[in-house]
Design an enzyme around this catalytic site. Sequence first.
Site, PDB file in Angstrom:
ATOM      1  N   PRO A  10      -3.513  -3.098   5.102  1.00  0.00           N
ATOM      2  CA  PRO A  10      -5.142  -2.679   5.119  1.00  0.00           C
ATOM      3  C   PRO A  10      -5.750  -1.486   5.284  1.00  0.00           C
ATOM      4  CG  PRO A  10      -3.580  -2.717   7.023  1.00  0.00           C
ATOM      5  CD  PRO A  10      -2.635  -2.985   6.139  1.00  0.00           C
ATOM      6  N   ASN A  11      -7.034  -0.845   4.934  1.00  0.00           N
ATOM      7  CA  ASN A  11      -7.625   0.334   4.856  1.00  0.00           C
ATOM      8  C   ASN A  11      -7.099   0.990   3.545  1.00  0.00           C
ATOM      9  OD1 ASN A  11      -9.190   0.433   6.900  1.00  0.00           O
ATOM     10  ND2 ASN A  11      -7.028   0.442   8.224  1.00  0.00           N
ATOM     11  N   ARG A  18     -11.268   8.385   2.583  1.00  0.00           N
ATOM     12  CA  ARG A  18     -10.533   7.939   4.054  1.00  0.00           C
ATOM     13  C   ARG A  18      -9.426   9.391   4.335  1.00  0.00           C
ATOM     14  NH1 ARG A  18      -4.868   3.492   5.039  1.00  0.00           N
ATOM     15  NH2 ARG A  18      -5.005   4.537   7.078  1.00  0.00           N
ATOM     16  N   TYR A  23      -4.507  11.320   3.077  1.00  0.00           N
ATOM     17  CA  TYR A  23      -3.927  10.305   1.862  1.00  0.00           C
ATOM     18  C   TYR A  23      -4.565  10.783   0.106  1.00  0.00           C
ATOM     19  CZ  TYR A  23      -2.966   7.447   5.294  1.00  0.00           C
ATOM     20  OH  TYR A  23      -1.910   6.657   6.304  1.00  0.00           O
ATOM     21  N   ASN A  74       2.872  -1.115  -0.188  1.00  0.00           N
ATOM     22  CA  ASN A  74       2.383  -0.267   0.718  1.00  0.00           C
ATOM     23  C   ASN A  74       1.245  -1.204   1.906  1.00  0.00           C
ATOM     24  OD1 ASN A  74       1.675   1.709   2.449  1.00  0.00           O
ATOM     25  ND2 ASN A  74       0.192   2.775   1.203  1.00  0.00           N
ATOM     26  N   ALA A  77      -0.957  -0.444   7.768  1.00  0.00           N
ATOM     27  CA  ALA A  77      -0.304  -0.151   9.588  1.00  0.00           C
ATOM     28  C   ALA A  77       0.304  -1.509  10.101  1.00  0.00           C
ATOM     29  CB  ALA A  77      -1.759   0.306   9.823  1.00  0.00           C
ATOM     30  N   GLU A  98       9.659  -1.111  -0.163  1.00  0.00           N
ATOM     31  CA  GLU A  98       8.311  -0.353   0.853  1.00  0.00           C
ATOM     32  C   GLU A  98       7.775   1.042   0.266  1.00  0.00           C
ATOM     33  OE1 GLU A  98       9.845  -0.424   4.563  1.00  0.00           O
ATOM     34  OE2 GLU A  98       8.291   1.564   5.114  1.00  0.00           O
ATOM     35  N   HIS A 100       5.090   4.299   0.683  1.00  0.00           N
ATOM     36  CA  HIS A 100       3.871   4.679   1.639  1.00  0.00           C
ATOM     37  C   HIS A 100       3.321   5.742   0.911  1.00  0.00           C
ATOM     38  CE1 HIS A 100       4.352   2.418   5.200  1.00  0.00           C
ATOM     39  NE2 HIS A 100       5.676   2.654   4.833  1.00  0.00           N
ATOM     40  N   ARG A 107       5.279  12.037  10.668  1.00  0.00           N
ATOM     41  CA  ARG A 107       3.747  11.810  11.625  1.00  0.00           C
ATOM     42  C   ARG A 107       3.862  11.468  12.469  1.00  0.00           C
ATOM     43  NH1 ARG A 107      -0.332   8.582   7.720  1.00  0.00           N
ATOM     44  NH2 ARG A 107      -1.561   9.262   9.195  1.00  0.00           N
TER      45      ARG A 107
HETATM   46  C1  DQA Z   1       0.430   4.430   4.809  1.00  0.00           C
HETATM   47  C2  DQA Z   1       0.893   4.792   5.807  1.00  0.00           C
HETATM   48  C3  DQA Z   1       0.285   4.999   6.822  1.00  0.00           C
HETATM   49  O1  DQA Z   1       1.502   4.490   8.734  1.00  0.00           O
HETATM   50  C4  DQA Z   1      -0.307   3.949   7.433  1.00  0.00           C
HETATM   51  O2  DQA Z   1      -1.184   3.256   8.286  1.00  0.00           O
HETATM   52  C5  DQA Z   1      -1.155   3.573   6.310  1.00  0.00           C
HETATM   53  C6  DQA Z   1      -0.597   3.932   4.707  1.00  0.00           C
HETATM   54  C7  DQA Z   1       0.312   5.893   3.612  1.00  0.00           C
HETATM   55  O3  DQA Z   1       0.411   4.440   2.256  1.00  0.00           O
HETATM   56  O4  DQA Z   1       0.928   6.789   3.914  1.00  0.00           O
HETATM   57  O5  DQA Z   1      -2.466   3.117   5.919  1.00  0.00           O
HETATM   58  O6  DQA Z   1       1.002   3.472   4.647  1.00  0.00           O
END
Ligand code: DQA
Length: 151
Positions: A10-11, A18, A23, A74, A77, A98, A100, A107
Site C-alpha cells: 500500500p501507498n 509521497r 522516500y 516491499n 505497512a 523483503e 524497503h 524510524r
Molecule cells: C516502506 C517502509 C514501511 O514502514 C512503510 O509503511 C512503507 C514503505 C519502505 O519502503 O521504506 O510504506 O516499506
Amino acid sequence: MTAIHCLNGPNLNLLGTREPGIYGAATLADIERDLRSRADRLDIALTFRQTNHEGELVTFVQEAGAAGAGVLINAAAYTHTSVALRDAIAGTGVTAVEIHLSNVHAREAFRHVSLIAPVCAGVIAGFGPYSYLAGLEALAHLLRGRSPSAP
Ligand code: DQA
C-alpha cells in the site's frame, strides 16, 4: 529462465509525491523501469505488481508460488501488521526477499518489527530505489542455487 515477481504494497503507488524527504523523488514507474533493465541483463523474467489491498497482496504471493517464481517484496505497512501475508509466504514456500526504500530500523519503533522477515530469506532496507536492484540480485543468487553464504 529464472522468474521473479516484485510485489509492492500500500501507498507505494504514491512514490514521487509521497513524503519525498523519506522516500525520495523516484516514482514506482521509475523503479520498475530500472528493475526491468537489470532483470533483462540478468536473464530474469520479471513480473511487477502493486496493490493497496492486503488480500490482493496475499493472492499475488500465492500466484508467484503457483508460477514457481521467487518473490521480491516491499510489503510497505503490511510488513509490520500482516499475519496473512506471513502465512502466505510460509504456506506457499516461495523464496522471498523483503525490501524497503527507507531504513525502517532508524524510524518509529513500530517499523522495527517485521512479521514477514522470519519467513524471508533476507532483508534489504535503506538504500532507496537501489534496495530493489540489490534485492533482485540477491534473490537471483539464491534462486540459482547459490548458498546464502557463498560469494
Ligand atoms: C516502506 C517502509 C514501511 O514502514 C512503510 O509503511 C512503507 C514503505 C519502505 O519502503 O521504506 O510504506 O516499506
